[in-house]
Design an enzyme around this catalytic site. Structure first.
Site, mmCIF file in Angstrom:
data_model
loop_
_atom_site.group_PDB
_atom_site.id
_atom_site.type_symbol
_atom_site.label_atom_id
_atom_site.label_comp_id
_atom_site.label_asym_id
_atom_site.label_seq_id
_atom_site.Cartn_x
_atom_site.Cartn_y
_atom_site.Cartn_z
ATOM 1 N N TYR A 15 29.038 12.122 -23.453
ATOM 2 C CA TYR A 15 29.791 10.887 -23.207
ATOM 3 C C TYR A 15 28.983 10.007 -22.265
ATOM 4 C CZ TYR A 15 33.290 7.774 -21.146
ATOM 5 O OH TYR A 15 33.960 6.666 -20.689
ATOM 6 N N HIS A 16 28.907 8.710 -22.563
ATOM 7 C CA HIS A 16 28.065 7.779 -21.806
ATOM 8 C C HIS A 16 28.897 7.029 -20.778
ATOM 9 C CE1 HIS A 16 24.935 4.978 -20.816
ATOM 10 N NE2 HIS A 16 24.165 5.334 -21.843
ATOM 11 N N GLY A 17 28.633 7.255 -19.504
ATOM 12 C CA GLY A 17 29.301 6.501 -18.451
ATOM 13 C C GLY A 17 28.698 5.121 -18.288
ATOM 14 N N GLU A 88 29.706 2.217 -25.479
ATOM 15 C CA GLU A 88 30.580 3.114 -24.718
ATOM 16 C C GLU A 88 30.408 2.891 -23.218
ATOM 17 O OE1 GLU A 88 31.661 7.129 -26.366
ATOM 18 O OE2 GLU A 88 30.244 7.718 -24.794
#
Length: 215
Positions: A15-17, A88
Site C-alpha cells: 500500500y502506497h502512503g 493512491e
C-alpha cells in the site's frame, strides 16, 4: 521478515502512503537482516527530476516496463511495487482506500516470472504523512496533466508497524486479473486486521507508549 526468502526472487506488493517512508525502512531492513537488495518500481515523473535519475539507478529503481520487471525477477532479485502508485499516494486518506483500479500488470509480471507475491501494509502510515490530494484542484491537476503537486504535510512521530502477509505462490492456472484481485484482497485483509479506520494522528502518537490492537 521470515516471509522474505533468503535467496531467490519474490514480488512485494504494498500500500502506497502519501510518502512511502515505510517502504524505505523495509528496504533497509532487507539489506540489514537478509543481506539482500530489493529492486523497486517508481513512477516515470521521478526520472524526470534533474539529478535524480542517477540516485534512482544507484538504489536499483526502475520505471516499470513489464519486460524490465520480469528481467529483474528472473535474475533472482526481490522486486517491490505499489499498484496504486501516485494516485493512491495522493488520493487515499485516513480511510486507507486502495486505488488499484483494473491494474493487473504486476500480476502478469509475477506469472511470467513464476514468482510468489508477498503483500505488505504499514499500520498508521497515513497518520505519519497526509496529502491534500483529495481537494478538487489537486485531483484535477493530476488527472488532467499528471502533475503530482498536491501538498503533503506531517512528519508526525507516530508508531509504524509493517506487516507482511503470507506469500501467494505462483499458480499456472490463474489469470493475471484473478491474481491481481487475490493480491488486492490480501492487502485489504492486512488493512482490515491491523488498521483502525478512520486513522487518528493522536491515537497513532499514543501508540508510541502503549499498544492497542484492533478488535
Amino acid at each position: 521478515m521470515e516471509k522474505i526468502p533468503d535467496r531467490g526472487p519474490a514480488l512485494i506488493v504494498y500500500y502506497h502512503g502519501a510518502i512511502p517512508i515505510d517502504y524505505y525502512y523495509f528496504l533497509a531492513n532487507v539489506i540489514i537482516q537478509k543481506g539482500r537488495t530489493c529492486h523497486s518500481v517508481a513512477d516515470h515523473f521521478l526520472f524526470k527530476i534533474p539529478g535524480f535519475k542517477l540516485l534512482l539507478e544507484v538504489f536499483s529503481v526502475i520505471h516499470g516496463p513489464q519486460e524490465e520487471c520480469v528481467r529483474a525477477l528472473r535474475n533472482g532479485h526481490l522486486l517491490g511495487i505499489s499498484p496504486g502508485g501516485v494516485r493512491e499516494a495522493l488520493f487515499s486518506d485516513e480511510t486507507y482506500l486502495l486505488f488499484w483500479g483494473k491494474r493487473n500488470g504486476f500480476a502478469q509480471v509475477a506469472i511470467d516470472s513464476q514468482v510468489p507475491i508477498i503483500p505488505m501494509f504499514t499500520q498508521n502510515l497515513r497518520e505519519g504523512f497526509r496529502s491534500l490530494g483529495t481537494l478538487r484542484l489537486f485531483h484535477w491537476l493530476y488527472e488532467r496533466f499528471r502533475l503530482p503537486v498536491a501538498p503533503v504535510y506531517g512528519g508526525f512521530p507516530v508508531k509504524f508497524r509493517t506487516f507482511l502477509g503470507d506469500p501467494i505462490p505462483y499458480d499456472p492456472n490463474i489469470s493475471a486479473a484473478e491474481l491481481a484481485e487475490r493480491v488486492q484482497h490480501a492487502v485489504q485483509s492486512l488493512i482490515d486486521k491491523h488498521q483502525q479506520i478512520p486513522g487518528s494522528i493522536l491515537r497513532a502518537l499514543l501508540e508510541r507508549f502503549y499498544t492497542k490492537h484492533k478488535d
